[in-house]
Design a protein around this motif. Structure first.
Motif, PDB file in Angstrom:
ATOM      1  N   ALA A 115      89.242 114.380  10.517  1.00  0.00           N
ATOM      2  CA  ALA A 115      90.423 115.203  10.231  1.00  0.00           C
ATOM      3  C   ALA A 115      90.044 116.629   9.816  1.00  0.00           C
ATOM      4  O   ALA A 115      90.783 117.580  10.067  1.00  0.00           O
ATOM      5  CB  ALA A 115      91.261 114.550   9.125  1.00  0.00           C
ATOM      6  N   LEU A 118      90.096 119.308  12.380  1.00  0.00           N
ATOM      7  CA  LEU A 118      91.467 119.431  12.899  1.00  0.00           C
ATOM      8  C   LEU A 118      92.311 120.274  11.949  1.00  0.00           C
ATOM      9  O   LEU A 118      93.128 121.095  12.353  1.00  0.00           O
ATOM     10  CB  LEU A 118      92.114 118.048  13.043  1.00  0.00           C
ATOM     11  N   ARG A 119      92.084 120.047  10.658  1.00  0.00           N
ATOM     12  CA  ARG A 119      92.872 120.783   9.667  1.00  0.00           C
ATOM     13  C   ARG A 119      92.381 122.217   9.563  1.00  0.00           C
ATOM     14  O   ARG A 119      93.161 123.162   9.491  1.00  0.00           O
ATOM     15  CB  ARG A 119      92.794 120.074   8.313  1.00  0.00           C
ATOM     16  N   LEU A 124      96.172 121.671  11.540  1.00  0.00           N
ATOM     17  CA  LEU A 124      97.122 120.563  11.543  1.00  0.00           C
ATOM     18  C   LEU A 124      97.404 120.135  10.106  1.00  0.00           C
ATOM     19  O   LEU A 124      96.539 120.207   9.240  1.00  0.00           O
ATOM     20  CB  LEU A 124      96.545 119.355  12.295  1.00  0.00           C
ATOM     21  N   ALA A 129      97.186 115.329  11.438  1.00  0.00           N
ATOM     22  CA  ALA A 129      95.742 115.123  11.578  1.00  0.00           C
ATOM     23  C   ALA A 129      95.415 113.627  11.569  1.00  0.00           C
ATOM     24  O   ALA A 129      94.604 113.162  12.369  1.00  0.00           O
ATOM     25  CB  ALA A 129      94.989 115.843  10.452  1.00  0.00           C
ATOM     26  N   ARG A 132      96.064 112.185  14.905  1.00  0.00           N
ATOM     27  CA  ARG A 132      95.037 112.621  15.870  1.00  0.00           C
ATOM     28  C   ARG A 132      93.739 111.857  15.652  1.00  0.00           C
ATOM     29  O   ARG A 132      93.031 111.528  16.603  1.00  0.00           O
ATOM     30  CB  ARG A 132      94.748 114.114  15.702  1.00  0.00           C
ATOM     31  N   SER A 171      86.860 116.730  18.710  1.00  0.00           N
ATOM     32  CA  SER A 171      88.176 116.804  18.074  1.00  0.00           C
ATOM     33  C   SER A 171      88.963 118.051  18.456  1.00  0.00           C
ATOM     34  O   SER A 171      90.165 118.001  18.640  1.00  0.00           O
ATOM     35  CB  SER A 171      88.033 116.709  16.549  1.00  0.00           C
ATOM     36  N   CYS A 172      88.301 119.173  18.589  1.00  0.00           N
ATOM     37  CA  CYS A 172      89.014 120.409  18.935  1.00  0.00           C
ATOM     38  C   CYS A 172      88.855 120.760  20.415  1.00  0.00           C
ATOM     39  O   CYS A 172      88.987 121.930  20.792  1.00  0.00           O
ATOM     40  CB  CYS A 172      88.550 121.561  18.044  1.00  0.00           C
TER      41      CYS A 172
END
Ligand SMILES: Nc1ncnc2c1ncn2[C@@H]1O[C@H](COP(=O)(O)OP(=O)(O)O)[C@@H](O)[C@H]1O
Ligand SMILES: [Mg+2]
Length: 279
Positions: A115, A118-119, A124, A129, A132, A171-172
């Motif tokens: 996460a 992502l954050r 997010l 998150a 995801r 992730s990204c």
């Protein structure tokens, strides 16, 4: 094909009391979108320092890039400051290393660690998150994803940890994945599964992959083109079929001959040609 990454005449210097050396000396290659380029060579040939130069994470202050250029798209990465590099590392270039235990933080759950980028990079919120995270774990072939997200790295097997690392790296949705000996610590079956997973993600997302390995079996299974390094220099740069069919440099021939015999790698080696790897 558009060039994603270009390494031009890279030189890396190591300084010590005994003087300086150039463990990477004049390395050049490029990677296009959707392509897997292997960097292969025996231990100490400068593969990891090449990979670390790209993400500007050389191991100590005694090691630095002293020559050449690295272009991401059309931009010279030398111009990127630390802040821009942190963003590049999270968003545009994902990384996977040999031993996920050193890259994963033992103090945080797998879910937290997936996460985090992502954050930070995609901004997010917490709930988004979390959602995801589960999708990403499922994408890398982890079942009972919610349960795994709540667990700590030491609860997972080596293969599962490597899948979690890949989830973080992907992730990204990076343009480029740098994988340094990603399967070296794994048994043969898990190794094949992880390489398949990387291939599958590449087919779906089209990222370029830089795959660093000392293992020509891994190269045979995964790479489109191969850069063969020896003592900091590139001795051969070919398409994978050409390399296995007719290695031109004596060192490449020696590497091919030193591959474990057919029995050990049979299931995972594709048939490359009648004269090549297959029996
Ligand atoms: N942290 C370091 N400090 C000093 N020298 C290093 C360091 N890392 C690598 N080197 C030198 O650079 C050479 C190449 O290292 P590396 O790129 O890690 O090789 P490879 O990944 O191909 O096994 C090593 O043989 C060593 O001499
Ligand atoms: Mg290495």
């Amino acid at each position: 094909m558009s060039t994603l990454l270009r390494v031009e005449d890279l030189q890396v210097e190591v300084r010590s009391r005994r003087g300086t050396s150039l463990p990477v000396d004049g390395v050049s290659f490029d990677i296009a979108r959707g392509e897997t380029v292997g960097v292969v060579g025996e231990s100490g040939s400068g593969k990891s320092l090449t990979a670390m130069s790209i993400i500007q994470l050389l191991p100590t202050r005694a090691v630095s890039m002293v020559g050449g250029r690295i272009l991401l798209g059309n931009e010279d990465m030398a111009a990127f400051g630390p802040k821009r590099m942190r963003e590049v590392r999270g968003r545009r270039i994902g990384t996977i290393f040999q031993e996920p235990m050193t890259a994963l933080n033992p103090a945080f759950t797998i879910g937290y660690q997936i996460a985090e980028p992502l954050r930070r990079h995609l901004r997010l919120g917490r709930a988004e998150a979390q959602g995801r995270v589960v999708e990403l774990l499922e994408m890398v072939g982890i079942r009972r994803a919610a349960e795994v997200a709540a667990s700590y790295p030491h609860h997972l097997s080596g293969g599962m940890r490597q899948r979690a690392m890949i989830a973080i790296a992907m992730s990204c949705k990076p343009d480029l994945l740098i994988a340094d000996e990603p399967t070296t610590a794994l048994d043969v079956t898990t190794q094949a599964q992880i390489l398949d997973l990387m291939q599958d993600l590449q087919d779906r997302q089209g990222m370029g992959i830089l795959l660093v390995t000392h293992d020509l079996g891994v190269v045979a299974q995964s790479c489109d083109r191969v850069v063969v390094m020896r003592r900091g220099e590139v001795v051969e740069k070919r398409g994978v079929h050409a390399l296995f069919d007719s290695p031109s440099h004596p060192y490449t021939r020696a590497l091919l001959e030193s591959m474990p015999t057919r029995n050990a790698g049979k299931e995972r080696l594709p048939v490359i040609s009648d004269s090549g790897l297959s029996t």
